[in-house]
Design a protein around this motif. Sequence first.
Motif, short mmCIF file in Angstrom:
data_model
loop_
_atom_site.label_atom_id
_atom_site.label_comp_id
_atom_site.label_asym_id
_atom_site.label_seq_id
_atom_site.Cartn_x
_atom_site.Cartn_y
_atom_site.Cartn_z
N VAL A 1 25.03 97.40 98.56
CA VAL A 1 24.92 98.65 98.07
C VAL A 1 25.48 99.46 99.33
CG1 VAL A 1 23.03 100.58 97.56
CG2 VAL A 1 22.82 98.19 96.99
N LEU B 1 29.64 106.97 101.99
CA LEU B 1 30.22 107.55 100.66
C LEU B 1 30.58 109.02 100.89
CD1 LEU B 1 28.30 105.95 98.00
CD2 LEU B 1 30.58 105.34 98.50
N PHE C 1 34.34 110.82 101.30
CA PHE C 1 34.50 112.07 100.22
C PHE C 1 35.22 113.01 100.97
CE2 PHE C 1 33.19 116.06 98.60
CZ PHE C 1 33.84 116.27 97.59
N PHE D 1 35.10 103.34 98.06
CA PHE D 1 34.52 103.71 96.41
C PHE D 1 34.50 102.32 95.65
CE2 PHE D 1 35.30 108.60 96.52
CZ PHE D 1 34.47 108.68 97.63
N HIS E 1 34.49 99.28 96.74
CA HIS E 1 33.87 98.29 97.50
C HIS E 1 34.69 97.06 97.79
CE1 HIS E 1 29.95 99.36 94.97
NE2 HIS E 1 30.49 100.30 95.45
N LEU F 1 33.57 110.51 93.81
CA LEU F 1 32.15 110.43 94.62
C LEU F 1 30.97 110.38 94.06
CD1 LEU F 1 30.71 110.71 97.52
CD2 LEU F 1 30.57 113.13 96.93
N ALA G 1 30.88 106.74 92.55
CA ALA G 1 30.30 105.86 93.39
C ALA G 1 28.83 106.08 93.73
CB ALA G 1 31.11 106.01 94.77
N LEU G 2 28.39 107.36 93.66
CA LEU G 2 26.88 107.32 93.83
C LEU G 2 26.19 106.97 92.66
CD1 LEU G 2 26.96 111.17 95.60
CD2 LEU G 2 26.45 108.99 96.65
N VAL H 1 27.14 104.28 90.66
CA VAL H 1 26.92 102.87 90.92
C VAL H 1 25.79 102.53 91.73
CG1 VAL H 1 28.22 101.01 91.70
CG2 VAL H 1 29.34 102.39 90.23
N ARG H 2 25.86 103.30 92.91
CA ARG H 2 24.67 102.94 93.90
C ARG H 2 23.36 103.37 93.18
NH1 ARG H 2 21.92 105.78 98.06
NH2 ARG H 2 21.73 104.70 99.93
N GLN I 1 22.64 100.18 91.25
CA GLN I 1 22.14 99.17 92.00
C GLN I 1 20.86 99.14 92.71
OE1 GLN I 1 25.40 99.46 94.99
NE2 GLN I 1 26.19 97.45 93.99
N LEU I 2 20.16 100.54 93.04
CA LEU I 2 18.90 100.72 93.56
C LEU I 2 17.89 100.96 92.51
CD1 LEU I 2 20.09 103.10 96.28
CD2 LEU I 2 19.50 100.67 96.32
N PHE J 1 23.77 95.86 86.59
CA PHE J 1 24.50 97.02 86.46
C PHE J 1 25.99 96.83 86.44
CE2 PHE J 1 23.67 95.48 90.79
CZ PHE J 1 25.11 95.31 91.29
N ASP K 1 29.14 99.15 87.32
CA ASP K 1 30.12 98.97 88.36
C ASP K 1 31.65 99.04 87.80
OD1 ASP K 1 30.82 98.29 90.99
OD2 ASP K 1 30.13 96.37 90.85
#
Lengths: 121, 275
Positions: free
Chosen positions: A23, A29, A33, A74, A76, B93, B96-97, B99-100, B103-104, B247, B251
Amino acid sequence: MDHTKTPSAPNSASQADVPLAHVVELRILLTVFAALIMLTAITVAVSYFDFGAFNLSVALGVATIKATLVALYFMHLRYDNAFYATIFVIAVGFLGLFLGITMLDAVEYYPDVQTWQQSTR
Amino acid sequence: MTQSQEPPPAPRDGGNHDAAPLAHHFDSLKQQYDSAKLGMWVFLITEVLFFSGLFCWYAVFRANHPDVFVDGHHFLETPLGAFNTAVLIFSSLTMALAVRSAQLGRRAPLIGLLSVTLLCGLVFLGVKTAEYRQKWHHRLVPGQARIEYFFSAKRTDGVSAPPAKEFLPEGEGQAQYRQYVRQHLAHAGEEILTEEQLQGRIANLRSFMGIYFTLTGLHALHVIIGMGVIFWILVGAIRGRFGPRRFTAVDLVGLYWHLVDLIWIYLFPLLYLIH
């Protein structure tokens, strides 16, 4: 064949806690950006200056830095199995080979193009 | 198909805490996830190579006719292109957030972030549409004369299709159009162009616009497909289908969206920022 995994399968108990993927931290992140937006601003600002033969190199260089940031953080690639990064880099290598060899051929004809352009003027 | 391990006693925050169904041909969730991701990367590579054909076309054309690109980029709106670049980076962005969040196991942020990503896609396409409309208005769309002819009443008159030369509008429109082209070509002290030079420059312009529309059009198609799969993920998120152990779809869609961004990162300087 039984299509379900039983709890006694080697994976379940021992691997239940194995994280599927890293994570990425929020801070990273947001920093990436900010860097991408800054690089965009730079590449636009720089396009108003003339660097002669380096114009294209500067534009593509900045684009490549941005693309690397996107791919590493982004997408990973930095945290994932290196195999993904490897095949991606190999693909980019083939792209370079494709473009490079085609350009070698194209410049061979450049004198012909010039001759033709002179004749139409 | 699910693992018969009891779900972890995690807080009830709306996220799905069940593990993804494990197909019988995988040993573990990790292996299943890694395989899916490998498949996605191989697909992304085919996309890169697919676009590389167009980049190759661009490179050969630009190497042999650099003047065409210098002329052409004067007809593109750099501020709009830069704005769209920022929009796509911002959407990357938020993706990506998202996906985060998946994951959480945070469902509400996941839904919000996917919605924002989708909205950014819409803004991007809106700006693109405005640009395309402007190009149509200025008669810069390749084959426009033929398209207009095809949809015009003339079609039934038995008149043959106009030759490519009749690309210019007729009558008063033509003078305006020439004025427009001259204004945009008014750089490096070349304001005075002979009729022949102007014709040549207009022909160049059409070549550039052919490249512009092919590259950006294909990219826009990818944006539309990306928005389609993000919408699919959004529906899944609303139904609570994603969580820390499932997820993969979020992803992989994220990877696709980032690639679309990545391609635009190259298209923007190659088309808009030419000196």
